[in-house]
Write an enzyme that holds these catalytic residues in place. Structure first.
Site, PDB file in Angstrom:
ATOM      1  CB  SER A 180      -0.943  -0.002   1.209  1.00 21.67           C
ATOM      2  OG  SER A 180      -1.891  -1.040   1.108  1.00 21.67           O
ATOM      3  CG  ASP A 181       3.502   2.667   3.227  1.00 24.66           C
ATOM      4  OD1 ASP A 181       2.773   3.673   3.272  1.00 24.66           O
ATOM      5  OD2 ASP A 181       3.890   2.076   4.238  1.00 24.66           O
ATOM      6  CB  VAL A 182       5.261  -0.009  -2.747  1.00 25.32           C
ATOM      7  CG1 VAL A 182       5.833  -0.025  -4.160  1.00 25.32           C
ATOM      8  CG2 VAL A 182       6.332  -0.449  -1.748  1.00 25.32           C
TER       9      VAL A 182
END
Length: 412
Positions: A180-182
């Site tokens: 999700s961060d990436v």
């Protein structure tokens, strides 16, 4: 054309006040493409500097740094800056006044309290592209909530389709990296490049305009649900976990062999007859139960049972040799060390060496894109906390005496 020595974003000035992963990953991609990225860190540094082990550097010398931090902060310069102090905020104002892009992931309202709301930023630099990264976006009932990748994977439904199925004793599982961060970092980089390109194009409605961009972990994760989301919209039913199996393509999964496991992907009707011949079950291609992919999806249980029994008769190497000879997409399952050691990963140059006086020699995952005329910038090692503070302040016009006073006051 002779390739340039610098990337295509050379001259683009990016001020990065973000921490942890999504924002730093975004700005690292911009740095890979040649942007001049200044990482503004709080006095204690980016939290990921302490997310070890494993570590590089030396704790006694104050340079111990977690591998996690190294992963997303190459090719940047670091300034240590206390924005809670008026003189620290003044330094940031100078940085932003001449910047092209500003990236941050402050909690909603925090930037305004520091004196950097949208009105103030617009007055300071009307051409500034401001990327605001948050967990849940700037509007809605959850706008003020902190965003964490693990929680968002659960909340966005991604975890519900990841892991072995209930019939195999599975449970909802996170993806093996902070995906999700990436993807939020990727979406942020795309949006920044769009805003910068529009600002420079005379035929764009964004010509000569700065603007704010909002990207959130939740929206970015919902966006990558792709076919699973569309399946849910069309059918009205929530997709279920299938382990390594594909909801829309069969066979497209892993199978146990005599000594391990292989992954196969039959992604077209032309591959199906080749696959059947490769496994020595040519009759399957004429079986009406499995004639088309739609038939195979509907008959996946019966087909899988046949294939699972067949795969157990030979080793992984035997099967992979057969698949390579018949142009059937397949692979063994590599661990990460093995993946970077494959001839193809080596040919692509996906592992690059960088050296830093404090860390020694380390390796980084290379940028995945290759531009013919303006290659990615040769990477430099991630900086220690505040490594380029004096250099950056001098560029802003601070004298040596003023820099010394800022340091004595704990501003830098």
């Amino acid at each position: 054309m002779s390739p340039s020595a610098v990337g295509p974003l050379a001259g683009l000035r990016v001020i990065d006040c973000s921490t942890v992963l999504a924002g730093p990953y975004c700005t690292m991609l911009l740095a890979d493409l040649g942007a001049n990225v200044v990482k503004v860190e709080p006095p204690e540094g980016d939290a990921t500097r302490g997310w070890g082990p494993p570590w590089v550097g030396d704790e006694a010398e104050g340079t111990r740094t977690a591998a996690y931090y190294l992963a997303v902060n190459r090719s940047k310069r670091s300034i240590r800056l206390d924005l809670r102090k008026a003189k620290g905020a003044a330094v940031l104002r100078r940085l932003l006044a001449s910047a092209d892009v500003f990236v941050e992931n402050f909690r909603p309202g925090s930037l305004e309290r520091l004196g950097f709301g949208e009105t103030a930023l617009g007055e300071l630099n009307p051409l500034l592209v401001h990327l605001a990264i948050s967990g849940y976006g700037p509007v809605g009932p959850d706008a003020g909530r902190p965003g964490y990748d693990f929680v968002v994977q659960a909340e966005a439904g991604l975890m519900s389709i990841t892991g072995q199925g209930d019939d195999e004793g599975g449970r909802s599982t996170k993806v093996g990296v902070a995906i999700s961060d990436v993807v939020t970092g990727l979406q942020g980089a795309v949006a920044v490049l769009a805003a910068v390109a529009g600002r420079e194009r005379a035929d764009s409605p964004a010509h000569n305009l700065g603007q704010r961009i909002d990207v959130s972990l939740l929206a970015s994760t919902l966006a990558i649900l792709i076919n699973q989301a569309q399946n849910a919209f069309v059918s009205g039913s929530a997709p279920r976990r299938r382990g390594n199996a594909h909801p829309n393509i069969v066979p497209y999964e892993t199978f146990a062999t005599a000594d391990g496991e292989v992954a196969i992907a039959i992604g077209s009707e032309r591959q199906w007859p080749r696959f059947c011949r490769a496994i020595g079950l040519g009759g399957l291609r004429k079986d009406p139960r499995f004639a088309t992919n739609g038939d195979r999806v509907n008959g996946r249980v019966a087909l899988r049972a046949i294939l699972a029994e067949r795969f157990l008769t030979k080793t992984s190497a035997d099967w992979l040799e057969r698949f390579a000879a018949t142009d059937v997409p397949a692979s063994g399952i590599n661990d990460i060390i093995a993946a970077f050691a494959t001839p193809q990963a080596r040919a692509l140059g996906m592992k690059v060496k960088v050296t830093h006086p404090a860390y020694g020699r380390t390796y980084q995952v290379a940028a995945p894109f290759a531009l013919a005329s303006t290659p990615t910038t040769k990477p430099t090692a991630p900086p220690v906390l505040g490594e380029q503070t004096d250099e950056i302040l001098a560029e802003l016009g601070y004298t040596a005496d003023k820099i010394a006073r800022l340091r004595a006051d704990g501003v830098v």
